[in-house]
Scaffold this motif. Sequence first.
Motif, short mmCIF file in Angstrom:
data_model
loop_
_atom_site.label_atom_id
_atom_site.label_comp_id
_atom_site.label_asym_id
_atom_site.label_seq_id
_atom_site.Cartn_x
_atom_site.Cartn_y
_atom_site.Cartn_z
N MET A 94 0.89 -1.10 -0.02
CA MET A 94 0.05 -0.12 0.10
C MET A 94 0.94 1.22 -0.01
N ARG A 95 0.77 2.06 -1.04
CA ARG A 95 1.65 3.30 -1.18
C ARG A 95 0.80 4.43 -1.06
N LEU A 96 1.28 5.28 -0.27
CA LEU A 96 0.55 6.57 -0.07
C LEU A 96 1.32 7.80 -0.59
N PHE A 97 0.63 8.61 -1.50
CA PHE A 97 1.46 9.86 -1.91
C PHE A 97 0.61 10.92 -1.22
N ILE A 98 1.44 11.87 -0.49
CA ILE A 98 0.87 13.19 0.08
C ILE A 98 1.43 14.32 -0.75
N GLN A 99 0.53 14.87 -1.59
CA GLN A 99 0.75 15.81 -2.70
C GLN A 99 0.38 17.23 -1.90
N ILE A 100 1.14 18.23 -2.26
CA ILE A 100 0.92 19.60 -1.76
C ILE A 100 1.14 20.75 -3.04
N PRO A 101 -0.08 21.22 -3.45
CA PRO A 101 -0.04 22.34 -4.60
C PRO A 101 0.73 23.30 -4.12
N CYS A 102 1.45 24.36 -4.61
CA CYS A 102 2.18 25.19 -4.26
C CYS A 102 2.39 26.43 -5.25
N LEU A 103 2.13 27.68 -4.60
CA LEU A 103 2.40 28.84 -5.63
C LEU A 103 3.12 30.01 -4.53
N ASN A 104 4.36 29.64 -4.78
CA ASN A 104 5.27 30.83 -3.82
C ASN A 104 5.28 30.41 -2.18
N GLU A 105 5.25 29.06 -1.87
CA GLU A 105 5.16 28.96 -0.40
C GLU A 105 6.36 28.34 0.38
N GLU A 106 7.68 29.23 -0.03
CA GLU A 106 8.79 29.03 0.61
C GLU A 106 8.72 29.27 2.15
N GLN A 107 7.85 30.33 2.40
CA GLN A 107 7.70 30.72 3.83
C GLN A 107 6.97 29.49 4.66
N THR A 108 5.98 29.28 4.01
CA THR A 108 5.07 28.05 4.90
C THR A 108 5.23 26.78 4.70
N LEU A 109 5.89 26.50 3.57
CA LEU A 109 6.01 24.99 3.17
C LEU A 109 6.74 24.32 4.34
N PRO A 110 7.90 24.91 4.88
CA PRO A 110 8.56 24.30 6.01
C PRO A 110 7.72 23.76 7.01
N GLY A 139 2.79 4.70 -8.85
CA GLY A 139 2.28 3.57 -8.14
C GLY A 139 1.42 3.91 -6.80
N ALA A 140 0.87 4.99 -6.73
CA ALA A 140 -0.33 5.39 -5.45
C ALA A 140 -1.39 4.50 -5.45
N ASP A 141 -1.58 4.05 -4.11
CA ASP A 141 -2.73 3.45 -3.75
C ASP A 141 -3.68 4.42 -3.19
N ILE A 142 -3.10 5.36 -2.43
CA ILE A 142 -4.04 6.32 -1.84
C ILE A 142 -3.17 7.65 -2.10
N VAL A 143 -3.99 8.73 -2.44
CA VAL A 143 -3.38 10.02 -2.30
C VAL A 143 -4.13 11.13 -1.67
N VAL A 144 -3.24 11.87 -0.63
CA VAL A 144 -3.88 12.85 0.14
C VAL A 144 -3.32 14.09 -0.23
N ASN A 145 -4.30 15.10 -0.19
CA ASN A 145 -4.04 16.42 -0.82
C ASN A 145 -4.27 17.29 0.43
N THR A 146 -3.04 18.00 0.69
CA THR A 146 -3.06 19.12 1.57
C THR A 146 -2.50 20.50 1.11
N ASP A 147 -2.71 21.47 1.80
CA ASP A 147 -2.33 22.64 1.34
C ASP A 147 -1.03 23.21 1.69
N ARG A 193 -8.02 16.11 1.83
CA ARG A 193 -8.85 14.97 1.45
C ARG A 193 -7.73 13.67 1.37
N ALA A 194 -8.48 12.81 1.13
CA ALA A 194 -7.55 11.31 0.68
C ALA A 194 -8.46 10.79 -0.11
N TYR A 195 -7.84 10.09 -1.40
CA TYR A 195 -8.58 9.73 -2.29
C TYR A 195 -7.76 8.16 -2.51
N SER A 196 -8.74 7.27 -2.89
CA SER A 196 -8.19 5.96 -3.37
C SER A 196 -7.72 6.09 -4.86
#
Length: 343
Positions: A1-17, A82-90, A158-161
């Motif tokens: 079971m492979r999980l990908f946590i994806q983070i869409p970013c537009l100029n987030e160098e200050q908050t991404l850490p 190979g993702a089985d689950i994808v989680v999206n966070t900001d 959110r989490a998507y299968s």
Amino acid sequence: MRLFIQIPCLNEEQTLPLVLKELPTSIPGIDDVEWLVIDDGCSDKTVEVAKSYGVKHFVHHAKPMGLARAFRDGADYALKHGADIVVNTDGDNQYPSRYIADLVQPIVRHEAEIVVGDRQTSKIAEFSAFKKLMQHFGSWVVNKAAGTHIPDAASGFRAYSKKALIQLNIVTEFSYCMETIIQAGNKRVPITSIPITTNAKTRESRLFSNIFEHMAKSGGAIIRSFLMFKSNVIFKWAAIVFGVLGLIPFVRYLVFFFSGDSAGHIQSMLAGVALILLSAFCIALQIISEVQRIQRRLVEDQLERVKEIQYCEPYQRIWGKQDEFGGYDGAPTGIDPADANQH
């Protein structure tokens, strides 16, 4: 079971850490956790910051394409790898990363295919009373259109299968949040939610400049998604309404006609005929929309089959040879068609 946590970013160098330092590296029921950053045309050092925290997966856009496109391209990349689950966070650290483990558990337990983090907007101090009211109303509208019971339809946590992502098709350009719930509800994809809290606000939203712009864009996305699945319902009720309204003046004229007092009442007959013709026109549109709805189902069924092949293990070996920008160092290794057919 492979999980990908994806983070869409537009100029987030200050908050991404703030986001990356709290992301989990292991979760019960998950064998492999990968981090993915979608660079939506960043002009700052977002990518460099992500690499310094060990992020190895990236999707790059040459210019900002919007949240919906960023989500779609991120999910496509994750499934190709190979993702089985994808989680999206900001990338603005709105959502506490500690909830990711809870977010994926309904999918791990095969209880749902989509899980939405309920921010419990009534408890968010930064939200005005009007915004809380509009959030509640918007969620109610989405749930009515989808036949679901998601208390926070606008939440992007959110989490998507894999199965759910193969069934969903993102067509909006504003935000995927409302659209995916409406699609999931109408396609009978199991969807649920879990309560979460939010972190302190770090910046203003870049999706919209004020609440009214957000309402207008969200309303447009809801209407388009609803029409995709239930336009025939609108034409059906329009036909009924125009038909009933048309009968009233038409019957009125007939009463006068048979009583011998039809002179001067020709307007009633004309109004009735016009409304009945509108009703007949709506019936014709309903038939056309029903045919198109059936055709869309057949096309989506075919598209699901294509996606299943595209994301199967033999093709994943090809996608794994792509470089950071989607190119290949050399010619990609072909796959044995017989091997692909087994999947």
